[in-house]
Scaffold this motif. Sequence first.
Motif, mmCIF file in Angstrom:
data_model
loop_
_atom_site.group_PDB
_atom_site.id
_atom_site.type_symbol
_atom_site.label_atom_id
_atom_site.label_comp_id
_atom_site.label_asym_id
_atom_site.label_seq_id
_atom_site.Cartn_x
_atom_site.Cartn_y
_atom_site.Cartn_z
ATOM 1 N N ASP A 95 27.533 41.160 41.758
ATOM 2 C CA ASP A 95 28.679 41.872 41.693
ATOM 3 C C ASP A 95 28.714 42.333 40.059
ATOM 4 N N ASP A 96 28.486 41.611 39.154
ATOM 5 C CA ASP A 96 28.505 41.569 37.915
ATOM 6 C C ASP A 96 27.491 42.489 37.466
ATOM 7 N N TRP A 97 26.231 42.447 38.235
ATOM 8 C CA TRP A 97 25.054 43.234 38.078
ATOM 9 C C TRP A 97 25.591 44.711 38.153
ATOM 10 N N LEU A 98 26.394 44.811 39.322
ATOM 11 C CA LEU A 98 26.794 46.181 39.529
ATOM 12 C C LEU A 98 27.643 46.735 38.446
ATOM 13 N N ARG A 99 28.130 45.949 37.592
ATOM 14 C CA ARG A 99 29.160 46.330 36.706
ATOM 15 C C ARG A 99 28.411 46.654 35.462
ATOM 16 N N LEU A 100 27.178 46.475 35.178
ATOM 17 C CA LEU A 100 26.424 46.760 34.023
ATOM 18 C C LEU A 100 26.126 48.180 33.991
ATOM 19 N N ASN A 101 26.265 48.906 32.675
ATOM 20 C CA ASN A 101 25.968 50.277 32.676
ATOM 21 C C ASN A 101 24.709 50.436 33.092
ATOM 22 N N SER A 102 23.712 49.790 32.765
ATOM 23 C CA SER A 102 22.255 50.136 32.986
ATOM 24 C C SER A 102 22.093 50.270 34.689
ATOM 25 N N THR A 103 22.960 49.597 35.382
ATOM 26 C CA THR A 103 23.090 49.760 36.887
ATOM 27 C C THR A 103 23.915 51.054 37.227
ATOM 28 N N ARG A 104 24.910 51.154 36.638
ATOM 29 C CA ARG A 104 26.139 52.117 36.818
ATOM 30 C C ARG A 104 25.654 53.554 36.499
ATOM 31 N N LYS A 105 24.801 53.476 35.443
ATOM 32 C CA LYS A 105 24.317 54.808 34.886
ATOM 33 C C LYS A 105 25.394 55.857 34.593
ATOM 34 N N GLY A 106 26.534 55.492 34.104
ATOM 35 C CA GLY A 106 27.565 56.415 33.925
ATOM 36 C C GLY A 106 28.414 56.991 35.255
ATOM 37 N N VAL A 151 52.336 47.843 40.974
ATOM 38 C CA VAL A 151 51.853 48.949 41.667
ATOM 39 C C VAL A 151 53.058 49.407 42.198
ATOM 40 N N TYR A 152 52.985 50.334 42.894
ATOM 41 C CA TYR A 152 54.153 51.404 43.535
ATOM 42 C C TYR A 152 53.893 52.455 44.627
ATOM 43 N N ASP A 153 52.838 53.267 44.230
ATOM 44 C CA ASP A 153 52.556 54.280 45.203
ATOM 45 C C ASP A 153 51.346 54.043 46.034
ATOM 46 N N SER A 154 51.557 53.880 47.225
ATOM 47 C CA SER A 154 50.549 53.680 48.043
ATOM 48 C C SER A 154 49.511 54.801 48.488
ATOM 49 N N LYS A 155 49.830 55.981 47.833
ATOM 50 C CA LYS A 155 48.881 57.223 48.203
ATOM 51 C C LYS A 155 47.970 57.454 46.839
ATOM 52 N N ALA A 156 48.447 56.705 45.782
ATOM 53 C CA ALA A 156 47.863 56.989 44.457
ATOM 54 C C ALA A 156 46.258 56.501 44.679
ATOM 55 N N ILE A 157 45.110 57.156 44.269
ATOM 56 C CA ILE A 157 43.897 56.637 44.153
ATOM 57 C C ILE A 157 43.345 57.011 42.801
ATOM 58 N N TYR A 158 42.415 56.258 42.337
ATOM 59 C CA TYR A 158 42.048 56.581 40.969
ATOM 60 C C TYR A 158 40.491 56.513 40.851
ATOM 61 N N ARG A 159 39.809 56.978 39.815
ATOM 62 C CA ARG A 159 38.348 56.675 39.661
ATOM 63 C C ARG A 159 38.448 55.638 38.622
ATOM 64 N N SER A 160 37.120 54.991 38.844
ATOM 65 C CA SER A 160 36.956 53.631 37.781
ATOM 66 C C SER A 160 35.583 53.308 37.296
ATOM 67 N N ASP A 161 35.530 52.880 35.991
ATOM 68 C CA ASP A 161 34.072 52.695 35.367
ATOM 69 C C ASP A 161 33.679 51.332 35.888
ATOM 70 N N PHE A 162 34.668 50.502 36.470
ATOM 71 C CA PHE A 162 34.639 49.141 36.572
ATOM 72 C C PHE A 162 34.377 48.892 38.156
ATOM 73 N N PHE A 163 33.243 48.425 38.546
ATOM 74 C CA PHE A 163 33.024 48.097 40.140
ATOM 75 C C PHE A 163 34.129 47.162 40.695
ATOM 76 N N PRO A 164 35.022 47.615 41.647
ATOM 77 C CA PRO A 164 36.116 46.432 41.904
ATOM 78 C C PRO A 164 35.560 45.513 43.204
ATOM 79 N N GLY A 165 34.749 45.975 44.063
ATOM 80 C CA GLY A 165 34.204 45.233 44.981
ATOM 81 C C GLY A 165 35.441 44.837 46.146
ATOM 82 N N LEU A 166 35.255 43.705 46.712
ATOM 83 C CA LEU A 166 36.225 42.977 47.559
ATOM 84 C C LEU A 166 36.748 44.279 48.732
ATOM 85 N N GLY A 167 35.767 44.673 49.577
ATOM 86 C CA GLY A 167 36.176 45.533 50.753
ATOM 87 C C GLY A 167 35.590 47.026 50.012
#
Length: 454
Positions: free
Chosen positions: A291-302, A254-270
Amino acid sequence: MVRVGCGARIGLLAAAVFFMVVQMRLFAVQSHYADRIASAIENENECIRLKRNLIDKYSSQQGRVIALEEETERLENKFAQLTMLVQDYQNRDRSRKQSQNIVVEGEIVAAVVIMACNRPDYLERTLKSVLKYQIPVAGKFPLFVSQDGSMEAVKVVAKGFPEVTYLQHVGGEPLRKQNPQENDAYYKIASHYKWALTELFNKRSFSRVIILEDDMEIAPDFFDYFEATSWLLEEDKSVVAVSSWNDNGQRQFVYDSKAIYRSDFFPGLGWMLTSQFWEELRPKWPAAYWDDWLRLNSTRKGRHFIRPEVCRTYNFGEHGSSMGQFFKQYLEPIKLNDVAVNWKSKDLGFLQEERFNREFAALIARALPLPNSQANVVKMAESVGEDVRIEYSSQRQFEGLARLFGVFEEWKDGVPRTAYKGVVVFRWMGKKKIYFLRPDSLRLLGFKGEEISR
């Protein structure tokens, strides 16, 4: 005869006088009743006249009433239009404030709940870290501790902080385990999460909830970060949660404290979710491994999640239900943000899907492509002074690359940790970025141009 004739005449005279008296009386009575009838007719005529006047007045008043009703309806329509206009301006003003990361005075951003069970020492450490930054913004972020079970020491710790609202879940339902050998803890955790979220969303009517666990410390800008990104959950329906966590958030990546991203993977932990997303999840909430259930494509729906480059939470829980899995390798080296970021001055509109995809794709396209088949790909990446991109075409290839560079190898339902459209990005040797991407990643991001010259 003379006497008789005289008497008869007197009788006739008396009868005539009597008849005349009677006729006079009858005439007087008739005159009286005629006067009364005339008076009655006059009164009736007056009543008819008055009635007609009243009818005329009523008609006139009715016309005025109708006119007033029509005017009232017109004014009500005008008022409704003005109300809608005011609401529209208020919504626009709210959107403007949200886009500028400003919360309306007195508005609750999100309830914050710390999930606890049987680690009073961990909970105390977490509460001290959270309250250090929550107290100045307590009106925006009311704080709860939800305890699963009845360990008295945990309850004592939670109730020892007056700023905290204490909740307790005592599960009496049998566990619906699919395998008797499975760890009970994962089932109890899922049940506790469902109960706590139902309590906060459905019973206490919060519109957003931030979930922490009892083994976390938070960054100084934790609450500012969530306030700054909260509007995105309402404005961009392709985003269903905001997380403060980056699985590849170790210091060397990591380097930039201001950087934010979109993700297809549910991070959790806050992480923060909305009541709308919860109403979708609640009927289908799993018995375990939520948490693994939230990472399923069937739950996330894109749909996607928001995560920072530098973590806003630090997980110190070496001892817990996961038995310290990955702790030394992935959790202990996590960098907790210590840079002051003025989120209110940041334009986070770039996080909306179309703009993010366009700008993210352009950055990737500018990066130097490196082959993935050479064993010295790490040295090659180190030898150049610019961002690089490396393609992988299978899970096996990705895991090999991840192992070489030291980032998370894990892959859930076709998605690597932190990936967006198949792209995993992390820092290397300071500021430089490395992108792992699939052959179709740029296409999925909507990139149609030729390779951008560097």
